[in-house]
Design an enzyme around this catalytic site. Structure first.
Site, mmCIF file in Angstrom:
data_model
loop_
_atom_site.group_PDB
_atom_site.id
_atom_site.type_symbol
_atom_site.label_atom_id
_atom_site.label_comp_id
_atom_site.label_asym_id
_atom_site.label_seq_id
_atom_site.Cartn_x
_atom_site.Cartn_y
_atom_site.Cartn_z
ATOM 1 N N CYS A 14 14.549 9.998 6.522
ATOM 2 C CA CYS A 14 14.335 9.791 7.779
ATOM 3 C C CYS A 14 15.628 9.969 8.670
ATOM 4 C CB CYS A 14 13.795 8.165 7.884
ATOM 5 S SG CYS A 14 14.833 7.010 6.838
ATOM 6 N N LYS A 57 0.788 -1.211 -0.005
ATOM 7 C CA LYS A 57 0.007 -0.034 0.086
ATOM 8 C C LYS A 57 0.868 1.249 0.067
ATOM 9 C CE LYS A 57 -1.835 3.109 2.073
ATOM 10 N NZ LYS A 57 -1.477 4.489 1.475
ATOM 11 N N GLU A 70 9.581 1.401 10.805
ATOM 12 C CA GLU A 70 10.810 2.191 10.740
ATOM 13 C C GLU A 70 10.080 3.801 10.544
ATOM 14 O OE1 GLU A 70 12.815 0.880 7.034
ATOM 15 O OE2 GLU A 70 13.422 -0.773 8.046
HETATM 16 P P1 NAD Z 1 2.670 8.564 6.993
HETATM 17 O O1 NAD Z 1 2.802 7.984 8.574
HETATM 18 O O2 NAD Z 1 1.795 9.743 7.026
HETATM 19 O O3 NAD Z 1 2.142 7.633 5.981
HETATM 20 C C1 NAD Z 1 3.007 6.536 5.658
HETATM 21 C C2 NAD Z 1 2.074 5.439 5.107
HETATM 22 O O4 NAD Z 1 0.977 5.025 6.208
HETATM 23 C C3 NAD Z 1 1.249 5.905 3.949
HETATM 24 O O5 NAD Z 1 1.293 4.713 2.882
HETATM 25 C C4 NAD Z 1 -0.100 6.289 4.548
HETATM 26 O O6 NAD Z 1 -0.948 6.028 3.715
HETATM 27 C C5 NAD Z 1 -0.103 5.179 5.600
HETATM 28 N N1 NAD Z 1 -1.145 5.264 6.656
HETATM 29 C C6 NAD Z 1 -1.575 6.382 7.223
HETATM 30 N N2 NAD Z 1 -2.356 6.185 8.043
HETATM 31 C C7 NAD Z 1 -2.570 4.784 8.273
HETATM 32 C C8 NAD Z 1 -3.285 3.873 8.947
HETATM 33 N N3 NAD Z 1 -4.151 4.408 10.017
HETATM 34 N N4 NAD Z 1 -3.167 2.846 9.102
HETATM 35 C C9 NAD Z 1 -2.439 2.105 7.930
HETATM 36 N N5 NAD Z 1 -1.607 2.990 7.201
HETATM 37 C C10 NAD Z 1 -1.657 4.080 7.276
HETATM 38 O O7 NAD Z 1 4.112 9.111 6.599
HETATM 39 P P2 NAD Z 1 4.696 9.952 5.573
HETATM 40 O O8 NAD Z 1 4.321 11.327 5.668
HETATM 41 O O9 NAD Z 1 4.232 9.369 4.300
HETATM 42 O O10 NAD Z 1 6.497 9.718 5.656
HETATM 43 C C11 NAD Z 1 7.117 10.471 6.352
HETATM 44 C C12 NAD Z 1 7.535 9.703 7.481
HETATM 45 O O11 NAD Z 1 8.018 8.496 7.289
HETATM 46 C C13 NAD Z 1 8.630 10.321 8.458
HETATM 47 O O12 NAD Z 1 8.308 10.394 10.018
HETATM 48 C C14 NAD Z 1 9.877 9.667 8.049
HETATM 49 O O13 NAD Z 1 10.860 9.958 9.205
HETATM 50 C C15 NAD Z 1 9.312 8.520 8.166
HETATM 51 N N6 NAD Z 1 10.283 7.547 7.543
HETATM 52 C C16 NAD Z 1 10.972 6.689 8.133
HETATM 53 C C17 NAD Z 1 12.090 5.733 7.645
HETATM 54 C C18 NAD Z 1 12.741 4.759 8.446
HETATM 55 O O14 NAD Z 1 13.452 3.868 7.742
HETATM 56 N N7 NAD Z 1 12.633 4.932 9.835
HETATM 57 C C19 NAD Z 1 12.456 6.028 6.164
HETATM 58 C C20 NAD Z 1 11.413 6.761 5.445
HETATM 59 C C21 NAD Z 1 10.605 7.640 6.038
#
Ligand code: NAD
Length: 490
Positions: free
Chosen positions: A284, A175, A250
């Site tokens: 991240c 997804k 992550e």
């Molecule tokens: P987000 O949490 O808003 O969304 C991530 C994914 O989760 C999307 O596909 C979204 O549609 C889905 N999602 C949202 N609500 C959900 C729910 N209730 N149930 C299931 N899925 C759901 O994150 P973002 O804004 O897309 O990405 C940025 C974040 O990702 C930053 O905090 C960044 O640090 C983190 N990140 C972490 C790593 C790592 O390896 N630690 C790597 C890349 C990004």
């Protein structure tokens, strides 16, 4: 205009509702695609396909060589399609093309090649018990995985999840994030061309609440690999509780780059800049807090400000561009809001902080430097996720460690010093999953990737991915007639 469908059971299909949503080009905010808007019923369809492919299809039953060969074919096709994939990623996400072609896409192919080799390492251990037993362990795939990805470097991250998941014999439903759907579709096309069996890899597009949440709650899904914000991770764990999922989380970060006064300051400057402004700062592991030792503070900040002001910001399709637009107008507003917060708390805007001159359209945000930041300020504590660097002075090693550890996150850390022992002391003291000494984030796929504190749960990469994607089973074989208590015989 891109028309993007789900990929379910080897076929490209619309949502059962026929609904679509729009995706924008962040350089212009013009609509560039109509994307199938997946709902619970589409997720159910995809999970059922993945379940059937796992329960009765050939994929989990193939030997290492057969699965590895197909994964290597995926890697080759990624390389072959790299121009097209890069173009889509740049259009959809706004990451500069040089960083997509030079980093994200080769790494995506490498992920598949690397885990193709790992298929041979799905081995167990044997435990002889004298002449009476020979016990052994073996690794079995877990089942169906839900892979949920964010919008930063979406193509690379989807391969970082799919490659180990598939290599170890699982099937999956990806997804992708709703703000960056295009290259998940590219991966589906590549996997279809590589001829993986139907249902092994599925993609359902859609929003977190309406497609992500049903995937997490689905009883046919055994494991969730999630990358995204910490708060979303918390919600996913809550929503998956009823079906007791296994997770990899992550999550976010606020990683420190610590520069001591004895460091190679030219290299430290290059490293500190790259680590926060590359990938538009939307990474991240960004070194978004720069801790500078007092004696070098003024001089280092002076050079930093000059360099940051010269970072080439603009059209991400231009090979010379170093910083492109932010992903979405909402994200732009969030960053702009942080500027007011930082100023209100006494941070000094030493460059950037708004739309750069001459870039009136799209979500461009000038590379930003905020100096004289004090520990505890929101700009020092919260993940901004953009090209924004908060600079904090420190006196000595103990204070640097205290400041570095004074946030809820613990993903990465970067230490610059010529004192080898100090470098390691500080690396060991940092509360983070990963540390680099005298280097920016140069990944070695054999090392464990992941965060501590609120930056995540679990580690991925190499055999660390076994924990998530395999079930470790113990088999006990009696070799002779060991004593069995005779209950009921008096
Ligand atoms: P987000 O949490 O808003 O969304 C991530 C994914 O989760 C999307 O596909 C979204 O549609 C889905 N999602 C949202 N609500 C959900 C729910 N209730 N149930 C299931 N899925 C759901 O994150 P973002 O804004 O897309 O990405 C940025 C974040 O990702 C930053 O905090 C960044 O640090 C983190 N990140 C972490 C790593 C790592 O390896 N630690 C790597 C890349 C990004």
């Amino acid at each position: 205009m891109h028309k993007v469908q789900h990929f379910i059971n080897g076929e490209f299909v619309d949502s059962l509702s026929n609904k679509t949503f729009e995706t924008l080009n962040p350089s212009t905010n013009k609509v560039i695609g109509a994307i199938a808007d997946g709902q619970a019923e589409d997720i159910d369809r995809a999970v059922k396909a993945a379940r059937a492919a796992f329960d009765s299809g050939p994929w989990p039953r193939m030997n290492a060589e057969q699965r590895g060969k197909l994964l290597r074919r995926v890697a080759d096709l990624i390389v072959k399609a790299s121009d097209e994939v890069a173009d889509r990623e740049v259009q959809d996400v706004g990451i500069p093309v040089s960083q997509v072609k030079g980093g994200a896409i080769p790494r995506a192919a490498y992920n598949f090649n690397y885990f193709a080799d790992m298929t041979y390492r799905l081995v167990g251990e044997s435990y002889p018990v004298g002449d009476s037993f020979l016990n052994y362990s073996l690794r079995k795939p877990v089942g169906v995985a839900g892979l949920i990805t964010p919008w930063n470097t979406p193509f690379m991250l989807s391969t970082w999840k799919a490659a180990p998941c598939l290599a170890f014999g699982n099937t999956c439903v990806l997804k992708p994030a709703e703000w960056s759907p295009l290259t998940a579709d590219s991966l589906a096309r590549i996997i279809a061309e590589a001829d993986l069996p139907p249902g092994v890899f599925n993609v359902v597009h859609g929003f977190g609440e309406t497609a992500g949440a049903p995937l997490v709650a689905h009883s046919g899904v055994n494991v969730i690999s999630f990358t995204g914000e910490t708060t979303t991770g918390q919600e996913i764990i809550r929503n998956g509780a009823a079906t007791l999922k296994r997770y990899s989380m992550e999550l976010g970060g606020k990683s420190p780059t610590i520069v001591f006064d004895d460091a190679d300051l030219d290299r430290a400057l290059d490293g500190a800049i790259f680590q926060v402004y590359s990938l538009n700062g939307e990474r991240c592991t960004a070194g978004s807090r720069l801790l500078l030792q007092e004696g070098i503070y003024a001089d280092f900040v002076g050079k930093l400000a000059e360099r940051v002001a010269s970072i080439k910001t603009g059209d991400p399709h231009d090979p010379a561009t170093e910083v492109g637009p932010l992903i979405h107008p909402d994200h732009w507003d969030k960053l702009r809001g942080y500027m007011d917060i930082a100023r209100g708390e006494g941070g000094d805007g030493a460059g950037g902080g708004d739309r750069p001159d001459g870039l009136e359209q799209g979500n461009f945000f000038a590379p930003t430097l905020i100096t004289d930041v004090k520990p505890g300020m929101r700009i020092e504590q919260e993940e901004v996720f953009g090209p924004v660097l908060a600079v904090i002075p420190f006196k000595d090693e103990a204070e640097a460690i205290r400041i570095a550890n004074g946030v809820k996150y613990g993903l990465a850390g970067y230490v610059w010093t010529r004192d080898g022992a100090r470098g390691q002391r500080v690396a060991h003291a940092l509360e983070s999953g990963m540390v680099w000494i005298n280097s920016h984030n140069v990944r070695d796929l054999r090392t464990p990737f992941g965060g501590s504190k609120q930056s995540g749960i679990g580690r991925e990469g190499d055999h660390y991915s076994f924990e998530l994607y395999t079930e470790l089973k113990a088999v006990h074989i009696a070799l002779g007639e060991h004593p069995i208590p005779k209950m009921g015989k008096g």
